[in-house]
Design an enzyme around this catalytic site. Structure first.
Site, PDB file in Angstrom:
ATOM      1  N   GLU A  42       0.835  -1.203   0.000  1.00  0.00           N
ATOM      2  CA  GLU A  42       0.000   0.000   0.000  1.00  0.00           C
ATOM      3  C   GLU A  42       0.870   1.254   0.000  1.00  0.00           C
ATOM      4  O   GLU A  42       2.012   1.231   0.459  1.00  0.00           O
ATOM      5  CB  GLU A  42      -0.915  -0.061   1.242  1.00  0.00           C
ATOM      6  N   ASP A  43       0.347   2.334  -0.519  1.00  0.00           N
ATOM      7  CA  ASP A  43       1.097   3.589  -0.555  1.00  0.00           C
ATOM      8  C   ASP A  43       1.182   4.239   0.827  1.00  0.00           C
ATOM      9  O   ASP A  43       2.245   4.618   1.294  1.00  0.00           O
ATOM     10  CB  ASP A  43       0.497   4.575  -1.573  1.00  0.00           C
TER      11      ASP A  43
ATOM     12  N   ASP B 146      -3.683   5.673   6.479  1.00  0.00           N
ATOM     13  CA  ASP B 146      -4.185   6.879   7.108  1.00  0.00           C
ATOM     14  C   ASP B 146      -5.074   6.428   8.288  1.00  0.00           C
ATOM     15  O   ASP B 146      -4.570   6.150   9.367  1.00  0.00           O
ATOM     16  CB  ASP B 146      -4.935   7.665   6.023  1.00  0.00           C
TER      17      ASP B 146
ATOM     18  N   PHE C  65      -0.660  16.303   4.052  1.00  0.00           N
ATOM     19  CA  PHE C  65      -1.145  15.701   2.812  1.00  0.00           C
ATOM     20  C   PHE C  65       0.033  15.532   1.867  1.00  0.00           C
ATOM     21  O   PHE C  65       0.644  16.504   1.424  1.00  0.00           O
ATOM     22  CB  PHE C  65      -2.257  16.522   2.161  1.00  0.00           C
TER      23      PHE C  65
ATOM     24  N   ARG D   6       1.461  11.943  -9.190  1.00  0.00           N
ATOM     25  CA  ARG D   6       1.872  10.557  -8.934  1.00  0.00           C
ATOM     26  C   ARG D   6       3.279  10.284  -9.457  1.00  0.00           C
ATOM     27  O   ARG D   6       3.983   9.410  -8.964  1.00  0.00           O
ATOM     28  CB  ARG D   6       0.907   9.571  -9.610  1.00  0.00           C
TER      29      ARG D   6
HETATM   30  P1  IMP Z   1      -7.277   4.777   4.966  1.00  0.00           P
HETATM   31  O1  IMP Z   1      -8.349   3.771   4.710  1.00  0.00           O
HETATM   32  O2  IMP Z   1      -7.813   6.000   5.653  1.00  0.00           O
HETATM   33  O3  IMP Z   1      -6.079   4.228   5.669  1.00  0.00           O
HETATM   34  O4  IMP Z   1      -6.922   5.322   3.546  1.00  0.00           O
HETATM   35  C1  IMP Z   1      -5.728   5.228   2.944  1.00  0.00           C
HETATM   36  C2  IMP Z   1      -5.851   5.776   1.541  1.00  0.00           C
HETATM   37  O5  IMP Z   1      -6.174   7.172   1.552  1.00  0.00           O
HETATM   38  C3  IMP Z   1      -4.522   5.670   0.831  1.00  0.00           C
HETATM   39  O6  IMP Z   1      -4.419   4.468   0.134  1.00  0.00           O
HETATM   40  C4  IMP Z   1      -4.529   6.876  -0.079  1.00  0.00           C
HETATM   41  O7  IMP Z   1      -5.132   6.536  -1.307  1.00  0.00           O
HETATM   42  C5  IMP Z   1      -5.388   7.888   0.620  1.00  0.00           C
HETATM   43  N1  IMP Z   1      -4.567   8.891   1.342  1.00  0.00           N
HETATM   44  C6  IMP Z   1      -4.469   9.042   2.668  1.00  0.00           C
HETATM   45  N2  IMP Z   1      -3.637  10.040   3.004  1.00  0.00           N
HETATM   46  C7  IMP Z   1      -3.170  10.539   1.837  1.00  0.00           C
HETATM   47  C8  IMP Z   1      -2.231  11.598   1.511  1.00  0.00           C
HETATM   48  O8  IMP Z   1      -1.656  12.296   2.368  1.00  0.00           O
HETATM   49  N3  IMP Z   1      -2.003  11.799   0.186  1.00  0.00           N
HETATM   50  C9  IMP Z   1      -2.603  11.065  -0.789  1.00  0.00           C
HETATM   51  N4  IMP Z   1      -3.474  10.064  -0.530  1.00  0.00           N
HETATM   52  C10 IMP Z   1      -3.755   9.806   0.772  1.00  0.00           C
HETATM   53 MG    MG Z   2      -4.718   4.174  -1.961  1.00  0.00          MG
END
Ligand code: IMP
Ligand code: MG
Length: 170
Positions: free
Chosen positions: A95-96, A99, A148, A161
C-alpha cells in the site's frame, strides 16, 4: 500548479525501500512471495520493492474505492480483484499510505477469506496519528506527521503521482 515541498527525497526513500526488501528476503527465507499492490498509489513503491527482493516474487493488483457516506463502517468497493489464486501462498499487501487504517483492515479480512498461508502488510508511509482502527503493519517505510503527501504514486486530484520523491502540500 501547487507549491510542493519535499518531505522525503528520492535517495532516502529508495534506500529505505531497499531495506524493507532485505527484511522481506530475510523473513521469507527463500520462499516465494505474492505482492498484491493496491492501485493506483502503490505502483512505484511496488516496483521498487519487487526489484530489490531476490526471492521468487509474483505480482498481482487490486483496485478499491471507499463507498460514499460509509466512513464509519469502512466498507470498500472492489473495482478490480486479484487475478490469481492466493490459496496456500505467502502474501504481502503493498500500500502507498495508511491513514485511518480502514481500507487495509477491510482488505486484510477480504483476502484472508481466500485462504493464503500467511498475509502481511507493507506500506511506504504511515500516518499513525490519524489511525481510527488499529492494525498490525509489519513493513513501514516511513511514519510521517499528518500532512497531505503526494508523489511516488500518491496523488492530489490524480496529479503528482509521477514525482520521484515524497512531497507535501500545505
Ligand atoms: P485509509 O483507509 O484511511 O487508511 O486510507 C488510505 C488511503 O487514503 C490511501 O491508500 C490513499 O489513497 C489515501 N490517502 C491518505 N492520506 C493521503 C495523503 O496524504 N495523500 C494522498 N493520498 C492519501
Ligand atoms: Mg490508496
Amino acid at each position: 500548479m501547487k507549491e510542493i515541498y519535499t518531505l522525503i527525497n528520492k535517495a532516502k526513500l529508495e534506500k529505505r525501500i531497499e531495506e524493507l526488501a532485505k527484511q522481506i528476503e530475510k523473513d521469507y527465507d527463500g520462499k516465494e512471495v505474492v505482492l498484491i499492490g493496491i492501485l493506483k498509489g502503490s505502483i512505484m513503491f511496488m516496483t521498487q520493492l519487487a526489484k530489490n527482493i531476490k526471492n521468487d516474487v509474483l505480482l498481482d493488483f487490486m483496485d478499491v474505492s471507499s463507498y460514499e457516506g460509509t466512513e464509519s463502517t469502512g466498507k470498500i468497493k472492489i473495482n478490480k480483484d486479484i487475478r490469481d489464486s492466493i490459496e496456500g501462498k505467502d502474501v504481502i499487501i503493498v500500500e502507498d499510505i495508511i491513514d485511518t487504517g480502514r481500507t487495509l483492515t477491510y482488505l486484510l479480512e477480504y483476502l484472508k477469506q481466500k485462504n493464503p498461508n500467511s498475509i502481511k502488510i507493507a506500506t511506504m508511509l504511515s500516518k499513525p496519528s490519524r489511525r481510527v482502527v488499529e492494525l498490525a503493519v509489519e513493513y513501514v517505510g516511513f511514519s510521517i506527521e499528518d500532512k497531505f503527501v503526494v508523489g511516488y504514486g500518491l496523488d492530489y486530484n490524480e496529479k503528482y503521482r509521477n514525482l520521484p520523491y515524497i512531497g507535501y502540500i500545505e
